[in-house]
Design a protein around this motif. Structure first.
Motif, short mmCIF file in Angstrom:
data_model
loop_
_atom_site.label_atom_id
_atom_site.label_comp_id
_atom_site.label_asym_id
_atom_site.label_seq_id
_atom_site.Cartn_x
_atom_site.Cartn_y
_atom_site.Cartn_z
N ARG A 442 1.36 -7.20 -8.09
CA ARG A 442 2.47 -6.81 -7.22
C ARG A 442 3.08 -5.49 -7.64
O ARG A 442 3.38 -4.62 -6.81
CB ARG A 442 3.53 -7.92 -7.23
N TRP A 476 -3.15 0.27 3.68
CA TRP A 476 -2.41 -0.63 2.80
C TRP A 476 -1.44 -1.52 3.59
O TRP A 476 -1.22 -2.68 3.23
CB TRP A 476 -1.67 0.17 1.73
N SER A 480 -1.46 -5.73 3.91
CA SER A 480 -0.26 -6.46 3.50
C SER A 480 0.13 -7.55 4.47
O SER A 480 1.17 -8.19 4.30
CB SER A 480 0.92 -5.48 3.35
N ALA A 493 6.40 -4.86 2.82
CA ALA A 493 5.89 -3.89 3.78
C ALA A 493 6.94 -3.55 4.83
O ALA A 493 6.98 -2.43 5.34
CB ALA A 493 4.62 -4.43 4.45
#
Length: 813
Positions: A442, A476, A480, A493
């Motif tokens: 994370r 990305w 997510s 996000a």
């Protein structure tokens, strides 16, 4: 051969043999060679020469001392090789001493014409065509041609040198075909004399102290193992592999790049299964080469399906070493897994990166590119060090923007060399985007989004870097989604999204058009993916982004206007581009998105925005956009009217695609066979009202072939849906098709002014059934010059250029 071509052939040969005649250009000569090759492949070369003695006379005429152009001499050499590819024709030409005169030492080799690369290239290509049978091998050995080929490997013309090396491979392959295949691996001492000479020449080159000769041999062997798969290649490797391994002992190592290409070519062949010593040579090579030189070999080894695990570990260590050095230069926090942990054998200590900026930049870019290609492969190394690779990519990007914290002398040098380096930034962003396909801790993912936002916000980011940062960010964000494949974004996000929209708002106002364009593309992709997600909708509508995107429909740069059209299309599809009331102009209502894009289609002076508008309209029609559904018929009529008169052929072609979508919706594309008569009649009336047939029939005769092809496909689809009348009673009275057919004749003749006028559905069907659309489709599928490319036309045009034929006999292409 066609009788008319045979009639023209003597005159053609006379023109080619006359140095005073300005023969047509090289394109004509290439077409003539292609034609002769097709004729000989379809029949007997010997019979062709016997029936057309002018061809032999032309070849003999070339042997005479005269001032022939180099391209005619090259043409004659290649033509002779084409004829001699058949063994009986070879014997016929050999008896007349023609082949020794053309390809032997008494031929052009000793003449002034040999100085022209065109002649040397023609000589090689002629021999390449000729070398198809055992008789040709004897000729090559006896005529001295093989020695000439050896010398041409070092020709100053790269094309000639490359062709010479390929010819040597062909000779080896030809010489080793035959009964030996299938009876175990043939030994080199059992090869024909010609093949042995080539093998001995390669041995001499590999033992040479001259690096160019070593390079020549390695290139020939690379080609041999890459294109030839007979048992003889295994015997060749057995004979030459000790000499290849001996190259590793030289300092400096000669031709390292050529050696890497050879080892990979051999590794992909059948040799490793019979000679595992190749892997030992590859391992030694990896340890001897510099990191930059070893990268391609390491990446190639890791892409192989079958390879010893120890060698794969060594190769992966070679690729990871530069990134490990980057991580060490910033003293990554304890607990981050090392990139080189678990490597077998050599502890793979981290080497210092190259001291020069260009070498360091080149090494990092090539390393990132190799790893980027490896990541999605099923045979990539396992376990894949996802977390350290993420950390390395983020660290490199921080070195490039000056935010890294170096902890060593190497780190300080990296700061100096990489800061502001666009090339490394682009490579690292590409790699970071690929890494989104895997999971990561994370805290590292948080760092990924942080560094991407830094690049998107930085005023120092170049337009190309910004574009790649947008692309990596999108990847990305897509990774997510929770769960994977879901439309919802996770909370982290969502926070990134708000910052992104603030950045995007600024970038859409950039003075640089490439930045505005990249921002619009990013907005379009985000909206397509998350336009229905509540969090995205709320954040987007709270920003100025939709308003700015609409304003960019008037941008001075056409690429930006096209991207703005695409963005407006997506925003409108999700109801995110509504026209709010304007306090500044309460009396002036805002244009709807449909009106805005119709204005682009009808008034924009550049093709890109108009094409984008057509793509949006087709998507809206297909998806049932609310603005289209209100009055679908009127929408289609307005769009087709604009598209049919557009000067851009792509806009017209897209108009026909939209017409096909509309037609499929009216007739029910999913139901096979003919449409019910009632539905068909109703659909035809609608199609006539929107003037679809006016557009489609005109497009059949469009000067741009893709438009005519799409129109033909559309009308064929319609005709397939219209069941033929089975009886006169069902057909009713014969419709009046004369006006339609008259208009079609005028359009075919190029008179495009007069419209069709009001059409009756029955007349349209009758015309469709009377047209040979299948034949038209076949004609359109052919190249535009298929008629003019006929051999007869070619010969006529060559002769006409020198005045042998009258103007009325030429058919210029």
């Amino acid at each position: 051969m066609d009788p008319e071509c045979a009639r023209l052939l003597p005159a053609l040969c006379a023109v080619l043999a006359d140095p005073r005649q300005p023969v047509a250009d090289d394109t004509c000569l290439e077409k003539l060679l292609d034609w002769f090759k097709a004729v000989t492949e379809a029949g007997s070369s010997l019979l062709l020469l016997q029936e057309n003695p002018c061809l032999v006379e032309l070849l003999f005429h070339v042997l005479k001392p005269q001032d022939l152009s180099s391209r005619i001499l090259s043409f004659a050499l290649r033509l002779a090789g084409t004829f001699a590819a058949q063994e009986n024709c070879f014997q016929y030409l050999q008896q007349g001493e023609l082949l020794p005169g053309l390809f032997g030492e008494q031929g052009p080799l000793g003449a002034a014409a040999w100085a022209a690369p065109t002649v040397r290239s023609g000589w090689i290509q002629g021999l390449r065509s000729l070398a198809q049978h055992p008789s040709a091998l004897l000729f090559l050995a006896d005529s001295g041609a093989v020695d000439t080929i050896f010398s041409l490997q070092g020709d100053p013309s790269l094309f000639v040198a490359s062709a010479a090396g390929q010819l040597l491979v062909h000779i080896l392959d030809l010489a080793t075909r035959g009964p030996a295949e299938g009876h175990g691996r043939p030994q080199a001492q059992d090869w024909p004399a010609c093949a042995q000479r080539v093998a001995c020449h390669l041995e001499d080159c590999l033992c040479s102290e001259a690096a160019p000769r070593v390079t020549q041999a390695l290139h020939v062997l690379t080609t041999a193992f890459g294109h030839c798969h007979g048992l003889w290649t295994q015997g060749l490797w057995v004979q030459l592999s000790p000499l290849v391994a001996r190259l590793l002992e030289k300092d400096p190592m000669p031709a390292p790049h050529a050696l890497v290409e050879l080892l990979l070519s051999v590794a992909r062949s059948s040799v490793p299964s019979s000679n595992p010593g190749l892997w030992e040579t590859a391992a030694q090579t990896l340890s001897r080469l510099s990191p930059m030189q070893a990268g391609p070999l390491a990446a190639g080894i890791l892409k192989l399906q079958d390879c010893p695990q120890a060698l794969r570990t060594q190769a992966f260590g070679v690729l990871l070493r530069p990134l490990a050095c980057v991580l060490e230069a910033t003293a990554q926090v304890p607990g981050t897994p090392g990139l080189l942990e678990g490597a077998a054998g050599d502890p793979m200590a981290v080497d210092t990166l190259p001291p020069s900026k260009s070498a360091c930049v080149g090494l990092l870019c090539s390393t990132l590119a190799h790893l980027e290609l490896l990541q999605p492969l099923p045979q990539r190394p396992s376990p894949w060090p996802q977390a350290p690779l993420l950390a390395a990519a983020v660290t490199i990007l921080r070195f490039c923007n000056g935010s890294a914290a170096p902890s060593s002398e190497v780190g300080g040098r990296l700061c100096t060399m990489l800061v502001g380096c666009v090339r490394v930034q682009r490579a690292a962003l590409d790699f970071l985007g690929v890494l989104s396909q895997g999971l990561g801790p994370r805290e590292l993912v948080t760092q990924v989004f942080a560094v991407l936002l830094e690049y998107l916000m930085s005023p120092d980011s170049s337009p190309t870097v910004l574009k790649k940062a947008f692309q990596a960010t999108l990847r990305w964000l897509l990774s997510s989604a929770v769960p994977p494949g879901c439309c919802d974004l996770e909370p982290r996000a969502q926070l990134v999204l708000r910052e992104l929209l603030a950045v995007l708002q600024k970038r859409l106002c950039s003075p640089c058009w490439e930045v505005r364009d990249s921002g619009l593309e990013f907005l379009t992709q985000m909206t397509r993916r998350w336009g229905g997600q509540a969090g995205f909708r709320q954040a987007l509508l709270a920003s100025e982004v939709p308003k700015l995107a609409s304003q960019l429909l008037q941008d001075p740069e056409s690429y930006v206007r096209a991207s703005a059209v695409a963005a407006a299309g997506q925003l409108s599809s999700w109801g995110l581009l509504a026209a709010p009331s304007s306090p500044e102009h309460p009396a002036g209502p805002q244009k709807t998105p449909l009106e805005e894009l119709l204005l682009v289609l009808t008034t924009d002076t550049e093709g890109f925005p108009r094409r984008a508008a057509m793509r949006v309209f087709a998507e809206w029609l297909r998806d049932g956009h609310v603005a289209v559904a209100e009055d679908r018929e009127r929408f289609v009529a307005r769009v087709l009217q604009a598209a049919s008169g557009d000067l851009d052929w792509e806009v017209r072609a897209q108009g026909l695609e939209l017409a096909l979508v509309f037609l499929q919706q009216l007739l029910g594309a999913r139901s096979p066979g003919a449409a019910p008569p009632g539905a068909l009649a109703q659909a035809l009336r609608v199609l006539c009202r929107v003037q679809l047939f006016e557009f489609a029939f005109r497009s059949l005769f469009d000067c741009d072939r893709p438009v005519a092809q799409k129109s033909c496909d559309l009308l064929l689809f319609l005709r397939a849906k219209a069941a033929p009348s089975s009886s006169p009673q069902e057909a009713g009275d014969s419709p009046d098709v004369a006006p339609v057919e008259a208009a079609l004749r005028r359009w075919r003749a190029g008179e495009q002014g007069q419209p069709l006028g009001e059409l009756a559905p029955e007349a349209v069907l009758a015309v469709l059934r009377s047209m040979d659309l299948e034949a038209l489709r076949d004609t359109l599928a052919k190249s535009s010059d298929h008629v003019e490319r006929s051999p007869q036309s070619l010969l006529q045009d060559v002769l006409a250029t020198v005045g042998v034929l009258g103007d009325n006999e030429a058919d210029c292409y």
